[in-house]
Motif scaffolding. Structure first.
Motif, PDB file in Angstrom:
ATOM      1  N   HIS A  12       1.444  -7.489  -8.174  1.00 26.51           N
ATOM      2  CA  HIS A  12       2.216  -6.403  -8.784  1.00 26.51           C
ATOM      3  C   HIS A  12       2.446  -6.625 -10.277  1.00 26.51           C
ATOM      4  O   HIS A  12       3.297  -5.993 -10.866  1.00 26.51           O
ATOM      5  CB  HIS A  12       3.592  -6.225  -8.124  1.00 26.51           C
ATOM      6  CG  HIS A  12       3.543  -5.761  -6.723  1.00 26.51           C
ATOM      7  ND1 HIS A  12       3.566  -4.457  -6.353  1.00 26.51           N
ATOM      8  CD2 HIS A  12       3.453  -6.464  -5.563  1.00 26.51           C
ATOM      9  CE1 HIS A  12       3.517  -4.349  -5.034  1.00 26.51           C
ATOM     10  NE2 HIS A  12       3.441  -5.564  -4.539  1.00 26.51           N
ATOM     11  N   ALA A  55      -4.201  -1.314  -1.772  1.00 29.66           N
ATOM     12  CA  ALA A  55      -4.133  -1.373  -0.312  1.00 29.66           C
ATOM     13  C   ALA A  55      -4.539  -0.032   0.269  1.00 29.66           C
ATOM     14  O   ALA A  55      -4.027   1.021  -0.133  1.00 29.66           O
ATOM     15  CB  ALA A  55      -2.727  -1.739   0.152  1.00 29.66           C
ATOM     16  N   ALA A 235       1.071  -4.834   2.631  1.00 31.53           N
ATOM     17  CA  ALA A 235       0.712  -3.902   1.566  1.00 31.53           C
ATOM     18  C   ALA A 235       1.862  -3.724   0.582  1.00 31.53           C
ATOM     19  O   ALA A 235       1.660  -3.697  -0.633  1.00 31.53           O
ATOM     20  CB  ALA A 235       0.309  -2.558   2.161  1.00 31.53           C
ATOM     21  N   ALA A 236       3.070  -3.624   1.109  1.00 31.00           N
ATOM     22  CA  ALA A 236       4.235  -3.410   0.253  1.00 31.00           C
ATOM     23  C   ALA A 236       4.483  -4.588  -0.664  1.00 31.00           C
ATOM     24  O   ALA A 236       4.855  -4.424  -1.831  1.00 31.00           O
ATOM     25  CB  ALA A 236       5.468  -3.155   1.131  1.00 31.00           C
ATOM     26  N   ALA A 239       0.407  -5.195  -2.866  1.00 34.75           N
ATOM     27  CA  ALA A 239      -0.446  -4.210  -3.547  1.00 34.75           C
ATOM     28  C   ALA A 239       0.238  -3.595  -4.756  1.00 34.75           C
ATOM     29  O   ALA A 239       1.446  -3.358  -4.760  1.00 34.75           O
ATOM     30  CB  ALA A 239      -0.851  -3.118  -2.566  1.00 34.75           C
ATOM     31  N   ASP A 240      -0.569  -3.325  -5.778  1.00 35.19           N
ATOM     32  CA  ASP A 240      -0.094  -2.544  -6.927  1.00 35.19           C
ATOM     33  C   ASP A 240      -0.023  -1.063  -6.578  1.00 35.19           C
ATOM     34  O   ASP A 240       0.885  -0.363  -7.001  1.00 35.19           O
ATOM     35  CB  ASP A 240      -1.031  -2.741  -8.122  1.00 35.19           C
ATOM     36  CG  ASP A 240      -1.095  -4.193  -8.561  1.00 35.19           C
ATOM     37  OD1 ASP A 240      -0.084  -4.693  -9.052  1.00 35.19           O
ATOM     38  OD2 ASP A 240      -2.161  -4.817  -8.387  1.00 35.19           O
ATOM     39  N   ARG A 241      -1.038  -0.612  -5.816  1.00 36.16           N
ATOM     40  CA  ARG A 241      -1.064   0.782  -5.380  1.00 36.16           C
ATOM     41  C   ARG A 241      -1.413   0.842  -3.904  1.00 36.16           C
ATOM     42  O   ARG A 241      -2.087  -0.045  -3.369  1.00 36.16           O
ATOM     43  CB  ARG A 241      -2.095   1.595  -6.178  1.00 36.16           C
ATOM     44  CG  ARG A 241      -1.727   1.829  -7.623  1.00 36.16           C
ATOM     45  CD  ARG A 241      -2.711   2.763  -8.314  1.00 36.16           C
ATOM     46  NE  ARG A 241      -4.049   2.208  -8.390  1.00 36.16           N
ATOM     47  CZ  ARG A 241      -5.126   2.767  -7.868  1.00 36.16           C
ATOM     48  NH1 ARG A 241      -5.031   3.918  -7.194  1.00 36.16           N
ATOM     49  NH2 ARG A 241      -6.315   2.201  -7.992  1.00 36.16           N
ATOM     50  N   ILE A 242      -0.963   1.907  -3.263  1.00 39.89           N
ATOM     51  CA  ILE A 242      -1.275   2.152  -1.852  1.00 39.89           C
ATOM     52  C   ILE A 242      -1.980   3.495  -1.736  1.00 39.89           C
ATOM     53  O   ILE A 242      -1.568   4.491  -2.355  1.00 39.89           O
ATOM     54  CB  ILE A 242      -0.002   2.138  -0.977  1.00 39.89           C
ATOM     55  CG1 ILE A 242       0.515   0.711  -0.823  1.00 39.89           C
ATOM     56  CG2 ILE A 242      -0.263   2.754   0.395  1.00 39.89           C
ATOM     57  CD1 ILE A 242       1.769   0.597   0.018  1.00 39.89           C
ATOM     58  N   SER A 253      -1.273   8.817  -2.233  1.00 33.41           N
ATOM     59  CA  SER A 253      -1.573   7.611  -2.986  1.00 33.41           C
ATOM     60  C   SER A 253      -0.617   7.515  -4.160  1.00 33.41           C
ATOM     61  O   SER A 253      -0.039   8.514  -4.601  1.00 33.41           O
ATOM     62  CB  SER A 253      -3.017   7.610  -3.489  1.00 33.41           C
ATOM     63  OG  SER A 253      -3.232   8.647  -4.426  1.00 33.41           O
ATOM     64  N   THR A 256       2.946   1.368  -5.315  1.00 25.46           N
ATOM     65  CA  THR A 256       3.476   0.919  -4.029  1.00 25.46           C
ATOM     66  C   THR A 256       4.939   1.312  -3.833  1.00 25.46           C
ATOM     67  O   THR A 256       5.313   1.878  -2.796  1.00 25.46           O
ATOM     68  CB  THR A 256       3.327  -0.611  -3.910  1.00 25.46           C
ATOM     69  OG1 THR A 256       1.945  -0.934  -3.952  1.00 25.46           O
ATOM     70  CG2 THR A 256       3.924  -1.122  -2.620  1.00 25.46           C
ATOM     71  N   LEU A 260       6.275   3.916  -0.782  1.00 24.00           N
ATOM     72  CA  LEU A 260       7.118   3.407   0.299  1.00 24.00           C
ATOM     73  C   LEU A 260       8.556   3.898   0.208  1.00 24.00           C
ATOM     74  O   LEU A 260       9.199   4.132   1.232  1.00 24.00           O
ATOM     75  CB  LEU A 260       7.088   1.870   0.309  1.00 24.00           C
ATOM     76  CG  LEU A 260       5.732   1.236   0.625  1.00 24.00           C
ATOM     77  CD1 LEU A 260       5.855  -0.276   0.649  1.00 24.00           C
ATOM     78  CD2 LEU A 260       5.188   1.735   1.949  1.00 24.00           C
ATOM     79  N   PRO A 547       9.131  -7.010   1.209  1.00 19.80           N
ATOM     80  CA  PRO A 547       8.944  -6.084   0.094  1.00 19.80           C
ATOM     81  C   PRO A 547      10.260  -5.549  -0.434  1.00 19.80           C
ATOM     82  O   PRO A 547      11.275  -5.497   0.276  1.00 19.80           O
ATOM     83  CB  PRO A 547       8.097  -4.960   0.706  1.00 19.80           C
ATOM     84  CG  PRO A 547       8.390  -5.029   2.169  1.00 19.80           C
ATOM     85  CD  PRO A 547       8.607  -6.486   2.471  1.00 19.80           C
TER      86      PRO A 547
END
Length: 554
Positions: A12, A55, A235-236, A239-242, A253, A256, A260, A547
């Protein structure tokens, strides 16, 4: 919405460069099935930049693995890219020759496949398989590649890497085999790593070490990671992005924290609500008071050593002792190779201990043989981890469920057919599923069939060996609810084996923590999670992904 502030995770923190390393534009893929063409991806567009972790989340069948296989040119013969482009480092690669893609795979694009049981060569030592990419891409000769393989196995979290390097895949646990695949994917220090469920077979501590290793690659070399996972907590945290994929289309998208904390699409909200790792923490199950009655299962000081093919022996179980009462769920937790599955096999008399005793309902199993053991075995059954491998693909569902009834000569054909219908109803499957084959079912449906088969002989005990680890979060929730209901209705006892502590917390009355073949701590679930006494238990709990938006999710 409550936002907590845990310690910053290893990722992140990487700024994206202007030009993406991987760019997918309007990708469309279809499969040719017996019933006709099936669309797997319907216009997917995404990008992954250097130093970024993206992610890709979604349920089985959403198209995640198809996307990964498209990027590295490993789609099956029945698959076809019908539109769109895939570019890597500014060059279109979906039209390249197989030889050109081979030069990219391993060297610049690493791939961690999902199933280590199918992805490793069973007749080749694991060190040779890790070293192969170094030799093929001329980064080392065979002698130096072998030494580097030992280092890579250690970096991926394998204990005794010098021993593991000369072992064969069947001598390793599922989690250990997964770490071999991760070591192989990182061997050439690629620019992009596509990780397809890289930690689904790993316990929390090893998963954290593996993901930290990926994070160090990102920091040192600007490696990009496309992380395919059903574990939204991972993922939370990582990841930088989901990117949320459903039915071959991207439905949501973004960064993150945004996805969330404030999901917009109903499908994203449903995934988050079903994730045991992200769900608000509820009350623990209240264990029933343990009276002086005979335990259903009693394991006393069992020990087991296995001879290693490379020489010497390995201690799998080193004096395990526990009790399981009627109607209870006891969970065995610990790292891969800690002895959980071997202990369960000893409890089922599928493996004989070197010493110690196992008693079932007061009868000592370790001394029973022949017909007496066979009669008692009707009362305990097992549900395995992989619903794709545990069902005979040639048989219809009805025949699979009927198999134990026929094996024990229970009832005539009419009675068995009635029992099949009853079992399908118990596991919430339509009656007409009896005529289907496993290939026609989803992973969750197959696991329901496996549970129905295990219930056929009216057992008192089910041994559940990682029964939900191969399933998506929403399907996990359905299977856990099913197990709760069946236990209440049928007074079943469960010996539950899992590396997923969020699932263990959800389903257990008691927990036993295993390490190096020993139980280092045991007790009621609330005691283990809220007041752990052993340093290793505290280490396991501290490795659970935490997260920043884990609380207050919709």
């Amino acid at each position: 919405m409550t936002i907590t502030s845990p310690p910053a995770p290893p990722t992140h923190t990487h700024a994206r460069t202007a030009d993406p390393l991987l760019r997918v534009d309007d990708l469309r893929v279809r499969y040719q099935a017996e019933s006709g063409a099936v669309s797997a991806l319907a216009g997917v567009s995404l990008q992954v930049c250097r130093g970024e972790v993206v992610a890709l989340v979604g349920e089985s069948g959403s198209g995640k693995s198809t996307l990964a296989q498209s990027v590295i040119g490993l789609l099956g013969a029945n698959a076809e890219i019908t539109g769109g482009t895939i570019a890597f480092d500014g060059k279109v690669i979906d039209t390249r020759s197989a030889r050109a893609l081979q030069r990219l795979r391993g060297a610049r694009i690493g791939f961690v496949p999902q199933d280590p049981g199918l992805s490793l060569n069973p007749v080749q030592r694991v060190g040779e398989q890790v070293a192969e990419a170094l030799v093929v891409h001329r980064l080392a000769d065979r002698k130096s590649a072998r030494g580097r393989a030992v280092e890579l196995l250690a970096e991926a979290g394998l204990d005794r890497p010098e021993l593991r390097e000369v072992q064969y895949p069947h001598e390793l646990s599922g989690g250990q085999r997964q770490r071999v695949l991760i070591a192989a994917a990182l061997a050439c220090a690629p620019d992009l790593v596509i990780a397809d469920e890289p930690t689904s077979a790993l316990d929390a501590t090893v998963a954290r070490r593996v993901l930290d290793q990926l994070a160090s690659q990102i920091a040192a070399k600007g490696t990009a990671v496309l992380l395919i996972t059903h574990d939204l907590a991972v993922a939370a945290e990582r990841a930088d992005r989901i990117i949320v994929l459903n039915g071959g289309e991207i439905v949501e998208s973004g960064p993150t924290a945004t996805v969330l904390a404030d999901p917009r699409h109903p499908y994203t909200k449903r995934l988050l609500a079903a994730s045991p790792s992200l769900a608000p923490v509820g009350a623990y199950r209240t264990p029933k008071p343990r009276d002086g009655a005979t335990p259903l299962l009693a394991v006393r000081e069992v020990r087991k050593r296995f001879r290693a093919q490379a020489g010497g022996s390995v201690t799998a179980v080193a004096g395990v002792d526990f009790e399981l009462r009627r109607g209870e769920t006891l969970s065995l937790v610990g790292e891969s190779g800690s002895g959980k599955s071997t202990t369960a096999r000893i409890a089922l008399r599928l493996t004989d201990p070197d010493s110690g005793r196992v008693a079932f309902d007061g009868q000592e199993l370790t001394r029973l043989r022949g017909a007496r053991l066979r009669v008692l075995r009707k009362r305990f059954q097992v549900v395995y981890q992989n619903p794709y491998a545990s069902l005979d693909p040639r048989w219809r569902v009805g025949a699979i469920i009927e198999e134990p009834l026929r094996a024990y000569g229970v009832g005539d054909r009419a009675a068995r057919q009635a029992r099949i219908a009853e079992l399908l109803e118990q596991v919430a499957l339509p009656a007409d599923f009896a005529q289907r084959r496993p290939a026609e079912l989803s992973g969750g449906q197959r696991q329901r069939v496996a549970i129905a088969r295990a219930l056929a002989l009216h057992p008192d005990l089910l041994v559940l060996d990682e029964p939900v680890s191969a399933l998506d979060a929403s399907v996990q929730a359905q299977i856990l609810e099913l197990l709760d209901r069946l236990q209440s209705e049928l007074a079943l006892s469960y010996l539950f084996i899992s590396h997923d502590l969020a699932v263990v917390r959800r389903i257990s009355d008691h927990v036993a923590v295993m390490r190096h073949g020993r139980i280092v701590e045991s007790g009621p679930t609330a005691q283990i999670f809220d007041n752990p006494q052993h340093e290793y238990t505290r280490e396991l709990l501290s490795a659970i992904p935490r997260p920043a938006v884990a609380k207050g999710l919709p």
